[in-house]
Design a protein around this motif. Structure first.
Motif, PDB file in Angstrom:
ATOM      1  N   TYR A  39      -1.725 -10.061  15.014  1.00  0.00           N
ATOM      2  CA  TYR A  39      -1.614  -8.904  14.104  1.00  0.00           C
ATOM      3  C   TYR A  39      -2.612  -7.819  14.495  1.00  0.00           C
ATOM      4  O   TYR A  39      -2.245  -6.656  14.729  1.00  0.00           O
ATOM      5  CB  TYR A  39      -1.847  -9.337  12.644  1.00  0.00           C
ATOM      6  CG  TYR A  39      -2.140  -8.178  11.700  1.00  0.00           C
ATOM      7  CD1 TYR A  39      -1.176  -7.208  11.451  1.00  0.00           C
ATOM      8  CD2 TYR A  39      -3.391  -8.051  11.079  1.00  0.00           C
ATOM      9  CE1 TYR A  39      -1.440  -6.128  10.599  1.00  0.00           C
ATOM     10  CE2 TYR A  39      -3.660  -6.988  10.226  1.00  0.00           C
ATOM     11  CZ  TYR A  39      -2.693  -6.024   9.992  1.00  0.00           C
ATOM     12  OH  TYR A  39      -2.957  -4.964   9.164  1.00  0.00           O
ATOM     13  N   ASP A  69      11.816   3.306   5.144  1.00  0.00           N
ATOM     14  CA  ASP A  69      11.428   1.889   5.124  1.00  0.00           C
ATOM     15  C   ASP A  69      12.660   1.040   5.459  1.00  0.00           C
ATOM     16  O   ASP A  69      13.759   1.322   4.984  1.00  0.00           O
ATOM     17  CB  ASP A  69      10.892   1.534   3.729  1.00  0.00           C
ATOM     18  CG  ASP A  69      10.123   0.222   3.721  1.00  0.00           C
ATOM     19  OD1 ASP A  69       8.925   0.237   3.384  1.00  0.00           O
ATOM     20  OD2 ASP A  69      10.724  -0.833   4.052  1.00  0.00           O
ATOM     21  N   ILE A  81       0.840  -1.202   0.000  1.00  0.00           N
ATOM     22  CA  ILE A  81       0.000   0.000   0.000  1.00  0.00           C
ATOM     23  C   ILE A  81       0.876   1.253   0.000  1.00  0.00           C
ATOM     24  O   ILE A  81       0.618   2.218  -0.731  1.00  0.00           O
ATOM     25  CB  ILE A  81      -0.955   0.008   1.217  1.00  0.00           C
ATOM     26  CG1 ILE A  81      -1.838  -1.241   1.194  1.00  0.00           C
ATOM     27  CG2 ILE A  81      -1.833   1.265   1.216  1.00  0.00           C
ATOM     28  CD1 ILE A  81      -2.669  -1.444   2.457  1.00  0.00           C
ATOM     29  N   SER A 140       2.430  -7.094   8.519  1.00  0.00           N
ATOM     30  CA  SER A 140       1.030  -6.982   8.094  1.00  0.00           C
ATOM     31  C   SER A 140       0.306  -8.311   7.835  1.00  0.00           C
ATOM     32  O   SER A 140      -0.857  -8.297   7.453  1.00  0.00           O
ATOM     33  CB  SER A 140       0.970  -6.120   6.827  1.00  0.00           C
ATOM     34  OG  SER A 140       1.563  -6.814   5.748  1.00  0.00           O
ATOM     35  N   LYS A 199      -2.088  -3.958  15.969  1.00  0.00           N
ATOM     36  CA  LYS A 199      -2.586  -2.750  15.299  1.00  0.00           C
ATOM     37  C   LYS A 199      -3.535  -1.991  16.243  1.00  0.00           C
ATOM     38  O   LYS A 199      -3.509  -0.756  16.303  1.00  0.00           O
ATOM     39  CB  LYS A 199      -3.313  -3.102  13.988  1.00  0.00           C
ATOM     40  CG  LYS A 199      -2.428  -3.625  12.871  1.00  0.00           C
ATOM     41  CD  LYS A 199      -1.374  -2.635  12.373  1.00  0.00           C
ATOM     42  CE  LYS A 199      -1.956  -1.467  11.611  1.00  0.00           C
ATOM     43  NZ  LYS A 199      -0.861  -0.624  11.022  1.00  0.00           N
TER      44      LYS A 199
HETATM   45  P1  NAD Z   1       3.369  -4.631   3.580  1.00  0.00           P
HETATM   46  O1  NAD Z   1       3.689  -5.775   4.502  1.00  0.00           O
HETATM   47  O2  NAD Z   1       3.216  -4.885   2.125  1.00  0.00           O
HETATM   48  O3  NAD Z   1       4.474  -3.491   3.741  1.00  0.00           O
HETATM   49  C1  NAD Z   1       4.991  -3.087   4.978  1.00  0.00           C
HETATM   50  C2  NAD Z   1       6.190  -2.196   4.723  1.00  0.00           C
HETATM   51  O4  NAD Z   1       6.694  -1.774   6.007  1.00  0.00           O
HETATM   52  C3  NAD Z   1       7.348  -2.888   4.004  1.00  0.00           C
HETATM   53  O5  NAD Z   1       7.869  -2.058   3.003  1.00  0.00           O
HETATM   54  C4  NAD Z   1       8.366  -3.114   5.107  1.00  0.00           C
HETATM   55  O6  NAD Z   1       9.707  -3.122   4.636  1.00  0.00           O
HETATM   56  C5  NAD Z   1       8.099  -1.935   6.019  1.00  0.00           C
HETATM   57  N1  NAD Z   1       8.529  -2.189   7.391  1.00  0.00           N
HETATM   58  C6  NAD Z   1       8.253  -3.275   8.165  1.00  0.00           C
HETATM   59  N2  NAD Z   1       8.856  -3.161   9.360  1.00  0.00           N
HETATM   60  C7  NAD Z   1       9.509  -1.958   9.362  1.00  0.00           C
HETATM   61  C8  NAD Z   1      10.296  -1.270  10.312  1.00  0.00           C
HETATM   62  N3  NAD Z   1      10.562  -1.787  11.516  1.00  0.00           N
HETATM   63  N4  NAD Z   1      10.772  -0.053   9.982  1.00  0.00           N
HETATM   64  C9  NAD Z   1      10.530   0.499   8.763  1.00  0.00           C
HETATM   65  N5  NAD Z   1       9.812  -0.125   7.815  1.00  0.00           N
HETATM   66  C10 NAD Z   1       9.298  -1.354   8.114  1.00  0.00           C
HETATM   67  O7  NAD Z   1       2.066  -3.987   4.206  1.00  0.00           O
HETATM   68  P2  NAD Z   1       0.794  -3.353   3.462  1.00  0.00           P
HETATM   69  O8  NAD Z   1      -0.144  -4.430   3.123  1.00  0.00           O
HETATM   70  O9  NAD Z   1       1.247  -2.414   2.422  1.00  0.00           O
HETATM   71  O10 NAD Z   1       0.153  -2.530   4.683  1.00  0.00           O
HETATM   72  C11 NAD Z   1       0.585  -1.199   4.970  1.00  0.00           C
HETATM   73  C12 NAD Z   1      -0.179  -0.680   6.177  1.00  0.00           C
HETATM   74  O11 NAD Z   1      -1.574  -0.695   5.911  1.00  0.00           O
HETATM   75  C13 NAD Z   1       0.024  -1.521   7.446  1.00  0.00           C
HETATM   76  O12 NAD Z   1       0.110  -0.642   8.533  1.00  0.00           O
HETATM   77  C14 NAD Z   1      -1.225  -2.369   7.519  1.00  0.00           C
HETATM   78  O13 NAD Z   1      -1.523  -2.706   8.867  1.00  0.00           O
HETATM   79  C15 NAD Z   1      -2.252  -1.435   6.916  1.00  0.00           C
HETATM   80  N6  NAD Z   1      -3.396  -2.090   6.242  1.00  0.00           N
HETATM   81  C16 NAD Z   1      -3.190  -3.071   5.310  1.00  0.00           C
HETATM   82  C17 NAD Z   1      -4.278  -3.636   4.665  1.00  0.00           C
HETATM   83  C18 NAD Z   1      -4.093  -4.675   3.589  1.00  0.00           C
HETATM   84  O14 NAD Z   1      -5.087  -5.203   3.074  1.00  0.00           O
HETATM   85  N7  NAD Z   1      -2.885  -5.009   3.166  1.00  0.00           N
HETATM   86  C19 NAD Z   1      -5.576  -3.211   4.975  1.00  0.00           C
HETATM   87  C20 NAD Z   1      -5.745  -2.204   5.947  1.00  0.00           C
HETATM   88  C21 NAD Z   1      -4.648  -1.642   6.562  1.00  0.00           C
END
Ligand code: NAD
Ligand code: TYD
Length: 354
Positions: free
Chosen positions: A160, A38, A17, A90, A164
């Protein structure tokens, strides 16, 4: 001082995202400096941002949000006006294997960022904002009826979602205790390009392409509300600019699907795209052991966001799903890169024993 009108830190911008949010902001707001912070875990991939990596208003900083010094250094260097916080662990299944990694990144990491904002913005809080990107999973699990609203009580059930929920509570604690300007959004399941193939939709697409079993948990009757990732990024843009401080906004697709129906739909579309006879892909469906504590149904009432800020999803699901499948068919190399190495170990560990 720099010549940009605003400097915005986006955490987790190399993930699924986050990369869509970074792209939208870099292209739409050339007067903003966008700093993508990141740590590049298994889920972060700079290939996701190849098209904008040389934009004059974009910087990448490899940094870990749980590391106070890394974060303080970035705040000193850039004097951020705002943070859009997406970095997280995530994936629910991984949280069942290693819950503490989720506590560390999602709870501790969020608290480190909030604390940096508190310290660095103390002298002048005008026009500052901490935007926390969260999930509908904090609300728990619905039965056959009803929707999550912003007033629904938190009832997280997986490591998870518990991590959150805890991070959301910390955000509100900083709002009430320190007057930190914050906003939170809680979104339903996203789908689209650059989605790591451990989550349902990209995993099924990848397995269909490779003629591998399609592992459906339990009876496949769990329901998720799917939203096109670019519509989520648009919602974040709207809330970032027009949302009220101290408020929460639910974001959803008005688009509920039972897992098994969704997998059948993907099989039908992909039989056509791969010139397979009807039913060939569906024959790969394999029912496997259910996920522990598997939430039955998520469904979002995004009425507040629609009524107050005028946002609504732009794409019909079938259209978005076709676009997503086409993207995976055209981007073998991306899939090859992200599924090499550690992914294979994860996959064997996760699915061999089901
Ligand atoms: P993702 O797992 O694809 O990406 C997470 C990113 O965070 C990665 O680039 C990773 O390198 C980075 N990261 C992880 N730990 C880190 C740290 N300690 N320091 C710096 N960077 C770090 O996740 P996503 O699916 O893109 O989700 C992004 C956000 O949106 C999250 O907070 C998730 O809870 C929220 N979200 C996701 C969804 C979904 O359907 N995927 C839905 C609602 C909310
Ligand atoms: P997922 O994409 O992991 O998102 P979340 O659990 O955060 O909603 O899973 C979506 C749904 O698909 C969920 O009900 C679990 C189910 N699922 C499977 O049936 N098989 C799989 O291999 C995966 C990854 C998920």
């Amino acid at each position: 001082m720099n010549h940009f009108s605003k400097t915005v830190m986006i955490t987790g911008g190399a993930g699924f995202i986050g990369s869509h949010v970074v792209r939208l902001f870099v292209n739409k707001y050339p007067s903003y400096l966008i700093v993508n912070a990141d740590a590049l875990t298994y889920a972060g991939n700079l290939e996701n941002l190849k098209d904008i990596e040389h934009a004059p208003n974009y910087r990448f900083e490899k940094s870990d949000i749980t590391n106070e010094k890394d974060i303080a250094d970035l705040f000193s260097q850039y004097s951020f006006d705002a943070v859009i916080h997406l970095a997280a662990e995530s994936h629910v299944d991984r949280s069942i294997i290693d819950p503490l990694a989720f506590v560390k990144t999602n709870v501790m990491g969020t608290a480190v960022l909030l604390n940096a904002c508190r310290k660095f913005w103390k002298k002048d809080i005008t026009n500052k904002l901490f935007y926390h990107v969260s999930t509908d999973e904090v609300y728990g699990s619905l039965g056959e009826e009803g929707f999550f609203t912003e007033e629904t009580a938190y009832d997280p059930r997986s490591p998870y979602s518990a991590s959150k929920a805890a991070s959301d509570h910390f955000v509100m604690a900083y709002y009430h205790t320190y007057d930190l300007p914050v906003v939170i959004s809680n979104c339903s399941n996203n789908y689209g390009s650059h989605h790591f193939p451990e989550k349902l939709i990209p995993l099924m697409i990848n397995n269909i392409i490779n003629n591998k079993p399609l592992p459906v948990y339990g009876k496949g009757e769990n329901v998720r509300d799917w939203l096109w990732v670019e519509d989520h990024a648009r919602a974040i843009d709207v809330i970032f600019h027009q949302g009220k401080t101290g408020e929460k906004y639910n974001i959803g697709g008005f688009n509920e699907w039972k897992n098994i129906d969704l997998v059948h739909l993907m099989c039908e579309i992909m039989d056509k795209k791969l010139n397979r006879s009807p039913g060939i892909s569906a024959a790969l469906i394999t029912y496997v052991k259910d996920r522990a504590g598997h939430d039955l149904r998520y469904a979002i009432d995004a009425g507040k966001l629609t009524k107050e800020l005028g946002w609504k999803p732009s794409l019909q699901f079938e259209e978005g799903l076709e676009k997503t499948i086409d993207w995976y068919l055209q981007n073998h190399n991306w899939v090859k890169h992200v599924t090499s190495g550690d992914y294979q170990n994860y996959y064997t560990e996760q699915y061999a024993k089901r």
